[in-house]
Design a protein around this motif. Structure first.
Motif, PDB file in Angstrom:
ATOM      1  N   SER A 330       0.846  -1.195   0.000  1.00  0.00           N
ATOM      2  CA  SER A 330       0.000   0.000   0.000  1.00  0.00           C
ATOM      3  C   SER A 330       0.877   1.238   0.000  1.00  0.00           C
ATOM      4  O   SER A 330       2.093   1.169   0.125  1.00  0.00           O
ATOM      5  CB  SER A 330      -0.930  -0.014   1.216  1.00  0.00           C
ATOM      6  OG  SER A 330      -0.180  -0.148   2.420  1.00  0.00           O
ATOM      7  N   GLU A 412      -4.449  -3.362  -7.318  1.00  0.00           N
ATOM      8  CA  GLU A 412      -5.712  -2.761  -6.884  1.00  0.00           C
ATOM      9  C   GLU A 412      -6.825  -3.807  -6.831  1.00  0.00           C
ATOM     10  O   GLU A 412      -7.853  -3.704  -7.503  1.00  0.00           O
ATOM     11  CB  GLU A 412      -6.119  -1.620  -7.817  1.00  0.00           C
ATOM     12  CG  GLU A 412      -5.092  -0.514  -7.950  1.00  0.00           C
ATOM     13  CD  GLU A 412      -4.880   0.273  -6.665  1.00  0.00           C
ATOM     14  OE1 GLU A 412      -5.655   0.095  -5.715  1.00  0.00           O
ATOM     15  OE2 GLU A 412      -3.915   1.048  -6.609  1.00  0.00           O
ATOM     16  N   GLY A 415     -10.810  -3.156  -6.820  1.00  0.00           N
ATOM     17  CA  GLY A 415     -11.072  -1.794  -7.270  1.00  0.00           C
ATOM     18  C   GLY A 415     -12.090  -1.758  -8.382  1.00  0.00           C
ATOM     19  O   GLY A 415     -12.450  -2.781  -8.972  1.00  0.00           O
ATOM     20  N   GLN A 423     -13.747  -4.147  -1.009  1.00  0.00           N
ATOM     21  CA  GLN A 423     -12.821  -4.594   0.022  1.00  0.00           C
ATOM     22  C   GLN A 423     -13.240  -5.930   0.616  1.00  0.00           C
ATOM     23  O   GLN A 423     -12.403  -6.735   1.033  1.00  0.00           O
ATOM     24  CB  GLN A 423     -12.658  -3.533   1.107  1.00  0.00           C
ATOM     25  CG  GLN A 423     -13.902  -3.204   1.896  1.00  0.00           C
ATOM     26  CD  GLN A 423     -13.674  -1.998   2.809  1.00  0.00           C
ATOM     27  OE1 GLN A 423     -12.661  -1.314   2.705  1.00  0.00           O
ATOM     28  NE2 GLN A 423     -14.627  -1.744   3.701  1.00  0.00           N
ATOM     29  N   ALA A 426     -11.996  -8.376  -1.820  1.00  0.00           N
ATOM     30  CA  ALA A 426     -10.541  -8.458  -1.719  1.00  0.00           C
ATOM     31  C   ALA A 426     -10.126  -9.341  -0.550  1.00  0.00           C
ATOM     32  O   ALA A 426      -9.197 -10.152  -0.666  1.00  0.00           O
ATOM     33  CB  ALA A 426      -9.954  -7.056  -1.568  1.00  0.00           C
ATOM     34  N   THR A 444      -3.111  -2.295  -2.809  1.00  0.00           N
ATOM     35  CA  THR A 444      -4.438  -1.848  -2.388  1.00  0.00           C
ATOM     36  C   THR A 444      -4.373  -0.457  -1.768  1.00  0.00           C
ATOM     37  O   THR A 444      -3.301  -0.007  -1.323  1.00  0.00           O
ATOM     38  CB  THR A 444      -5.047  -2.838  -1.374  1.00  0.00           C
ATOM     39  OG1 THR A 444      -6.400  -2.469  -1.129  1.00  0.00           O
ATOM     40  CG2 THR A 444      -4.270  -2.802  -0.053  1.00  0.00           C
ATOM     41  N   LEU A 449      -8.615  -3.776   4.229  1.00  0.00           N
ATOM     42  CA  LEU A 449      -7.749  -4.872   3.785  1.00  0.00           C
ATOM     43  C   LEU A 449      -6.401  -4.811   4.494  1.00  0.00           C
ATOM     44  O   LEU A 449      -5.809  -5.837   4.829  1.00  0.00           O
ATOM     45  CB  LEU A 449      -7.575  -4.816   2.270  1.00  0.00           C
ATOM     46  CG  LEU A 449      -6.866  -6.007   1.617  1.00  0.00           C
ATOM     47  CD1 LEU A 449      -7.568  -7.307   1.945  1.00  0.00           C
ATOM     48  CD2 LEU A 449      -6.793  -5.812   0.095  1.00  0.00           C
TER      49      LEU A 449
END
Length: 785
Positions: A330, A412, A415, A423, A426, A444, A449
């Protein structure tokens, strides 16, 4: 593996760049069509081939493969018995030459580490005789040499002679009948020699008409006197053509007989050319050979994406597959997350293709059965797929097929849709991939997450560093902490209205604001701590450098101290030896006087005089000893120019050249060395008040010239060793580096004794017999410590 994944990671572009370094068209195809291997031994074999080619190119200066065109069609026709043209034979000969040069070049390298290429060229077929035959007989793409055969040489010689005869015959017409001719030249029509005759005189010249000009003003007539000669010339030309065809057919047959071997040569040379291309690309891209494994372990040290300008890119390091299988990456936008993700996958594929990677020594990559990648916008208008739909199709394919031997790279994740649902999706995908045992990187911006990653085993948060002050990415990965997205901060830096930003902040949930603030503060603290650590390391490096320099200076002073100490000891031995010798001489003279049968008054006077000299000498020695023992501590008051002092740190005598009351230091001459000393390091020798006369006496002591050699011819061994010892002591005192002892050849006993003595002498570094012009074996050259 899916080719679409290769395109997403841009492996096709890398292979295209590599192919530009290949010489052969087949070598270029070998590179561009190379598929990554998932067999560990095959990958190691490919990397070893690249490494050997790198050595051959840049250590042994070997040239690359000699060019030859595509010969498939030519060899097929030769194999079927067709006669090849001159140009085609020369092209085939280029293959024979290329195979021979490759064999000779690689086979002549005796490096035991060049094994694969050495074994490969052993399978090459080449025929030096046929190669030379084609080279000698075919002189261009359209011509065969006169010496290709005896028959061809004979035919062409006769043609040449016949041409001369015809031209000579026709030249008579040009001279005698020039009024009938349009031009005074001989020309050719229908492969026969003719002369241009004016139309009104065509009946004046007997012969065969071959042609007429467009205007009709000129007729080209072959005179009857050269008719037979032209016939003979045409016949010889046919013979020549048939002989050339026979030569070309014979060479073609020889090529056809070895066509199968040449097919193999083409394949082998294409492979070697491709390996050379890989090696050259890796060398010019500053790549290093990675360690490869099948455990899923990746350790990239200062890796650089090969498609980004090396002057602009910041190297990145990451580790995966040891303590954790997945990285959740991230951080801020434009911080390098996607580039890092693609770099990881690309490096693995490059190694599987036999390419080194642009990273530091010690980097490792793993061999995977599959590399799955979902990067960028893959929407398709033709297939009616939105960005999110195409994203989900890729993720579905990954979840269905990824296993413990797969590398998964998702940019991502979740996304392109509702953040809450995205999320949640994810989290589920990450949990599923962890259960399948695969390795990978997921990027991300989802806070949930990032938090979720702390609750799972096998996945580790990581962040791309970001400078909170300048709001610029640092392109460096930090493992263990997530990164803040800094979307609002970046928007503020780019000039978005402050009211809009404040309004956006109010819409953030309390939990989101709290988490982002914690992450941001942790990131700022880490950056500051790293800065402090870097400064401490720089400081430590500087102090270590200064300490090293100080130790070097101390060592130099100790060496100088030891040198002065050796000089002082040598001087002491010299003085003792001189006074002992003087005393022995006086005693010998006294003994000689008293050995006489009758002693005169003069002899008694002389004996008393000698006795007084001996006592005076002993008195002087005792006085000097007393003077040495009567040292007085130096002070600012009693230090002045010319005073004799004892330097305590060096344990040596010296003389004060000057004294600075302001600095409180004396400049002392100790031997040949000048130094600055504090009063507490000095002791004044004898009386504190040194009389000017004594100073003058000391200053005016004549310095003896250094003696570079000693002659001990005629001395006994004991006498010679004594003289040599004194000579060495004097040479050390005079700071000489090399001296000579002349002992002669004789029986060799004296030379042998001298050598044995020098071998254990502490002031002798080395010794050798003299060279031509130095005295050869009659002298010994000594190098002093």
């Amino acid at each position: 593996m899916d080719n679409k994944n290769f395109e997403r990671l841009e492996l096709d572009k890398i292979l295209s760049f590599v192919s530009e370094y290949a010489v052969l068209d087949g070598g270029k195809r070998c590179v561009t069509e190379c598929a990554p291997s998932h067999d560990l031994e095959e990958v190691r074999f490919r990397l070893a081939c690249t490494e050997e080619c790198d050595k051959l190119l840049y250590k042994y200066g070997l040239g690359k493969i000699e060019y030859f065109p595509d010969l498939t069609d030519i060899l097929n026709r030769a194999k079927k018995g067709s006669a090849l043209s001159c140009a085609e034979l020369l092209q085939a000969n280029a293959l024979l030459r290329s195979a021979r040069i490759a064999y000779d070049g690689i086979d002549n390298v005796t490096d035991g580490e060049i094994k694969i290429l050495h074994d490969r060229v052993q399978r090459l077929y080449f025929d030096r005789t046929l190669e030379n035959d084609i080279t000698d007989k075919i002189i261009s793409t359209e011509a065969v040499s006169d010496f290709a055969s005896d028959k061809l040489y004979s035919i062409r010689s006769r043609i040449k002679s016949l041409n001369e005869r015809i031209r000579l015959k026709l030249s008579e017409y040009l001279t005698n009948d020039k009024q009938y001719l349009q031009d005074g030249i001989v020309t050719i029509r229908n492969d026969r020699y003719v002369i241009p005759v004016k139309a009104e005189y065509k009946h004046k010249v007997r012969g065969f008409v071959h042609d007429r000009s467009q205007t009709g003003a000129t007729y080209f007539i072959e005179p009857e006197h050269v008719l037979e000669l032209n016939n003979e010339l045409i016949s010889l030309t046919i013979d020549e053509r048939e002989e050339v065809e026979a030569i070309l057919r014979a060479l073609s047959v020889l090529l056809g007989n070895i066509a199968n071997s040449l097919y193999d040569d083409i394949e082998i040379l294409n492979e070697i050319d491709a390996d050379f291309a890989r090696a050259e690309y890796c060398y010019k891209s500053k790549c290093t050979k990675p360690e490869v494994n099948a455990r899923g372990y990746i350790n990239i040290i200062k890796g650089r994406h090969p498609l980004i300008d090396s002057k602009k890119i910041v190297p990145v390091s990451l580790e995966l597959g040891k303590n954790y299988n997945f990285l959740l990456l991230s951080g801020a936008n434009t911080g390098g997350k996607t580039v890092t993700l693609k770099t990881c996958g690309l490096f693995c594929l490059m190694a599987e293709c036999g390419l080194f990677i642009p990273a530091a020594e010690g980097s490792s990559v793993s061999v995977f059965d599959n590399v799955f990648c979902d990067v960028g916008d893959s929407q398709s208008i033709e297939d009616s797929l939105s960005t999110f739909s195409s994203h989900v199709i890729n993720v579905k394919n990954i979840c269905d097929n990824a296993d413990g031997k797969s590398l998964v790279l998702i940019d991502e994740l979740g996304g392109g849709t509702n953040p809450d649902e995205g999320q949640a999706l994810a989290k589920a995908v990450v949990k599923h991939l962890l259960s399948r045992g695969c390795r990978g990187i997921v990027t991300t911006h989802f806070t949930a997450l990032k938090e979720f990653a702390y609750t799972l085993d096998g996945i580790e948060n990581a962040s791309m560093e970001f400078d909170a002050n300048t709001l610029k990415p640092l392109y460096s990965i930090k493992i263990g902490l997530p990164g803040a997205s800094n979307a609002l901060a970046i928007s503020r830096r780019l000039g978005l209205d402050e009211r809009i930003l404040n309004d956006a902040t109010s819409y953030l949930s309390e939990g989101a604001r709290s988490f982002e603030n914690v992450v941001r503060r942790a990131e700022e603290s880490r950056v500051k701590a790293d800065e402090v650590l870097r400064n401490a390391q720089i400081l430590e490096s500087e102090w270590n450098k200064k300490l090293k320099e100080l130790n070097a200076q101390i060592e130099e002073v100790n060496k100088e101290k030891e040198k002065i100490s050796r000089s002082a000891r040598a001087e002491s031995r010299r003085i003792i030896a001189e006074r002992t010798e003087r005393a022995e001489e006086i005693l010998a003279e006294i003994e000689d006087i008293f050995a006489k049968e009758e002693i005169s008054e003069a002899d008694l006077i002389k004996a008393r005089t000698l006795k007084n000299k001996l006592e005076n000498s002993a008195f002087e020695e005792e006085a000097q000893k007393k003077q040495v023992n009567s040292f007085v501590q130096a002070t600012k008051e009693n230090l002045k120019e010319g005073v004799l002092v004892f330097v305590k740190p060096l344990q040596s005598r010296g003389q004060v050249l000057s004294f600075s009351q302001k600095k409180g230091e004396a400049e002392v001459l100790c031997g040949t060395m000048k130094m600055h000393c504090k009063p507490q390091d000095l002791q004044i020798i004898g009386d504190t008040e040194v009389k000017q006369e004594k100073v003058k006496i000391i200053k005016n002591i004549p310095l003896s010239q250094p003696v570079l050699e000693i002659n001990i011819l005629g001395l006994t061994v004991e006498e010679a060793l004594y003289e040599v010892d004194n000579f060495i002591d004097k040479a050390v005192t005079d700071n000489l580096e090399e001296i000579k002892v002349i002992h002669g050849v004789g029986t060799g006993k004296l030379k042998k004794a001298i050598s044995a003595h020098l071998a254990r002498h502490k002031n002798v570094e080395s010794y050798r017999p003299g060279k031509y012009g130095e005295g050869e074996s009659g002298v010994t050259i000594i190098k002093l410590r």
